[in-house]
Scaffold this active site. Structure first.
Site, mmCIF file in Angstrom:
data_model
loop_
_atom_site.group_PDB
_atom_site.id
_atom_site.type_symbol
_atom_site.label_atom_id
_atom_site.label_comp_id
_atom_site.label_asym_id
_atom_site.label_seq_id
_atom_site.Cartn_x
_atom_site.Cartn_y
_atom_site.Cartn_z
ATOM 1 N N CYS A 123 0.794 -1.237 0.000
ATOM 2 C CA CYS A 123 0.000 0.000 0.000
ATOM 3 C C CYS A 123 0.824 1.285 0.000
ATOM 4 O O CYS A 123 0.502 2.220 -0.722
ATOM 5 C CB CYS A 123 -1.010 -0.006 1.146
ATOM 6 S SG CYS A 123 -0.307 -0.280 2.764
ATOM 7 N N LYS A 196 -6.459 -9.542 10.408
ATOM 8 C CA LYS A 196 -6.352 -8.082 10.351
ATOM 9 C C LYS A 196 -7.705 -7.531 9.924
ATOM 10 O O LYS A 196 -8.202 -7.843 8.844
ATOM 11 C CB LYS A 196 -5.278 -7.679 9.355
ATOM 12 C CG LYS A 196 -5.104 -6.180 9.215
ATOM 13 C CD LYS A 196 -3.957 -5.844 8.304
ATOM 14 C CE LYS A 196 -3.831 -4.348 8.120
ATOM 15 N NZ LYS A 196 -2.741 -4.015 7.202
ATOM 16 N N ARG A 218 -10.593 -0.663 2.264
ATOM 17 C CA ARG A 218 -9.938 -1.965 2.291
ATOM 18 C C ARG A 218 -10.896 -3.104 2.692
ATOM 19 O O ARG A 218 -10.477 -4.189 3.058
ATOM 20 C CB ARG A 218 -8.760 -1.940 3.273
ATOM 21 C CG ARG A 218 -7.695 -0.900 2.968
ATOM 22 C CD ARG A 218 -6.345 -1.341 3.507
ATOM 23 N NE ARG A 218 -5.411 -0.265 3.764
ATOM 24 C CZ ARG A 218 -4.787 0.446 2.812
ATOM 25 N NH1 ARG A 218 -5.029 0.211 1.539
ATOM 26 N NH2 ARG A 218 -3.935 1.400 3.156
ATOM 27 N N LYS A 249 -5.035 -7.959 14.896
ATOM 28 C CA LYS A 249 -4.873 -6.514 14.778
ATOM 29 C C LYS A 249 -6.187 -5.873 14.399
ATOM 30 O O LYS A 249 -6.826 -6.362 13.468
ATOM 31 C CB LYS A 249 -3.829 -6.254 13.700
ATOM 32 C CG LYS A 249 -3.589 -4.801 13.374
ATOM 33 C CD LYS A 249 -2.678 -4.693 12.194
ATOM 34 C CE LYS A 249 -2.621 -3.238 11.831
ATOM 35 N NZ LYS A 249 -2.009 -3.007 10.575
ATOM 36 N N SER A 275 -2.046 2.261 15.875
ATOM 37 C CA SER A 275 -1.823 3.704 15.954
ATOM 38 C C SER A 275 -2.985 4.467 16.597
ATOM 39 O O SER A 275 -2.770 5.368 17.401
ATOM 40 C CB SER A 275 -1.539 4.262 14.558
ATOM 41 O OG SER A 275 -2.620 3.985 13.683
HETATM 42 C C1 PBG Z 1 -0.252 -1.780 5.879
HETATM 43 C C2 PBG Z 1 -0.435 -1.645 7.353
HETATM 44 C C3 PBG Z 1 -1.361 -0.858 8.077
HETATM 45 C C4 PBG Z 1 -1.028 -0.994 9.415
HETATM 46 C C5 PBG Z 1 0.056 -1.857 9.487
HETATM 47 N N1 PBG Z 1 0.398 -2.270 8.214
HETATM 48 C C6 PBG Z 1 -2.426 0.064 7.622
HETATM 49 C C7 PBG Z 1 -3.579 -0.410 6.845
HETATM 50 O O1 PBG Z 1 -3.828 -1.605 6.701
HETATM 51 O O2 PBG Z 1 -4.236 0.471 6.300
HETATM 52 C C8 PBG Z 1 -1.709 -0.293 10.558
HETATM 53 C C9 PBG Z 1 -0.878 -0.090 11.773
HETATM 54 C C10 PBG Z 1 -1.392 0.893 12.755
HETATM 55 O O3 PBG Z 1 -2.493 1.474 12.632
HETATM 56 O O4 PBG Z 1 -0.669 1.127 13.718
HETATM 57 N N2 PBG Z 1 -1.168 -2.571 5.222
#
Ligand code: PBG
Length: 325
Positions: A123, A196, A218, A249, A275
């Protein structure tokens, strides 16, 4: 079972030593992984607005910060690249001169014992911001696997200790395992982001990594947060494909998923305290209503209690600095 007054739960809560003696869950720096964002440039230390206290570093700044982290007792990091170029095939993601590849080489040279985990995804390197190849507005699964496998091999070639695919394409763990093995990297473990979820808690990360999708969302590849059984299926599939460790996650709103996975599966379970979870804690600090340190300890201990063997958390660095563990 005995009853009150013969039984008194408070007896074992009398003092700190006793409470620690009978504590069921332990949280130590060995259970924590610190995420880092690395970008091109010289001596850059760009604050991430959405993640107070965190920065995008150029390589020299990264080495300095990681040096302090290691001295404070943390020995594992998860690395994300913020590339200067994006295109429709994510070329900078698997180039040997890509930002992550260069950073890993520099890190492993200076800190041979540091555990460097790399995020394997497309991404941040795609001009459209999706985690796979896009054709006619659709994210294609199978053609994306080849690119993901190339990224993983290029990271291993640079010296990464663990590769962590976060794209949520089907079959990527098998594709990555096969490519690693074919390139003499059969000893490199895969930590798959197995469960995820599509989450609004990734907002600050996308600002930090510049990885927001330019169209749509997504939901076509990340999981629906309403589903628990499906997470068990995803995890089982990834283990069967060769995942050495699996991740759930986000973490906080998903403790039930972490718990069930830890009961059902024998591979190590990771949880990503993402995050948005960090940003919420930071934002609440300004209210002066919550003792921050206690809150961070409570959050991370709860994630361990749910069943996570280790936790990826943006709180890692501050926690190590507080010297309270
Ligand atoms: C990439 C990815 C993401 C995160 C980790 N790897 C973002 C997403 O899927 O949009 C999120 C990590 C976080 O929010 O701390 N695909």
């Amino acid at each position: 079972m005995m009853k009150f007054p013969a039984l008194r739960s408070r007896r074992l809560r009398e003092n700190a030593v006793l409470r620690k003696l009978v504590s069921e869950t332990h949280l130590g720096l060995q259970h924590l992984v610190m995420p880092y964002f690395v970008r091109e440039g010289k001596e850059l230390r760009t604050p991430i607005r959405a993640l107070p206290g965190l920065y995008q570093f150029s390589i020299s700044g990264l080495l300095k910060d990681v040096g302090e982290l290691v001295r404070s007792g943390v020995h594992s990091i998860l690395l994300f690249g913020v590339p200067s170029e994006k295109d429709s095939l994510a070329r900078s993601a698997y180039s040997s001169k890509g930002i992550v590849q260069k950073a890993v080489r520099a890190l492993k040279k200076e800190f041979p014992n540091l555990l460097v985990i790399t995020d394997v995804c497309l991404c941040a390197y795609m001009d459209h911001g999706h985690c796979g190849i896009v054709h006619n507005g659709r994210v294609l699964n199978d053609p994306s696997l080849k690119l993901l496998a190339k990224i993983a091999v290029s990271h291993a070639d640079a010296g990464a200790d663990v590769v962590a695919p976060s794209d949520m394409m089907d079959g990527r763990v098998a594709a990555i395992r096969k490519a690693l093995d074919a390139n003499q990297f059969s000893d490199i473990p895969i930590l798959s982001y197995a469960a995820k979820y599509t989450s609004s808690f990734y907002g600050p990360f996308r600002e930090a990594a510049g990885s927001s999708p330019k169209f749509s969302d997504r939901k076509g590849y990340q999981m629906n947060y309403a589903n628990r059984q499906e997470a068990m299926k995803e995890i089982a599939m990834d283990i069967e494909e060769g995942a050495d460790m699996v991740m759930i996650k986000p973490a906080l709103a998903y403790l039930d998923v972490i718990h069930e996975a830890s009961e059902r599966f024998s591979v190590p379970i990771a949880a990503y305290n993402v995050s948005g979870e960090y940003a919420m804690v930071s934002a609440s600090e300004g209210l002066h209503l919550f003792p921050e340190r206690d809150m961070v300890l409570e959050i991370l201990t709860a994630i361990r209690r749910a069943g996570a063997d280790f936790i990826i958390s943006y709180h890692t660095r501050q926690l190590a600095e507080w010297k309270i563990m």
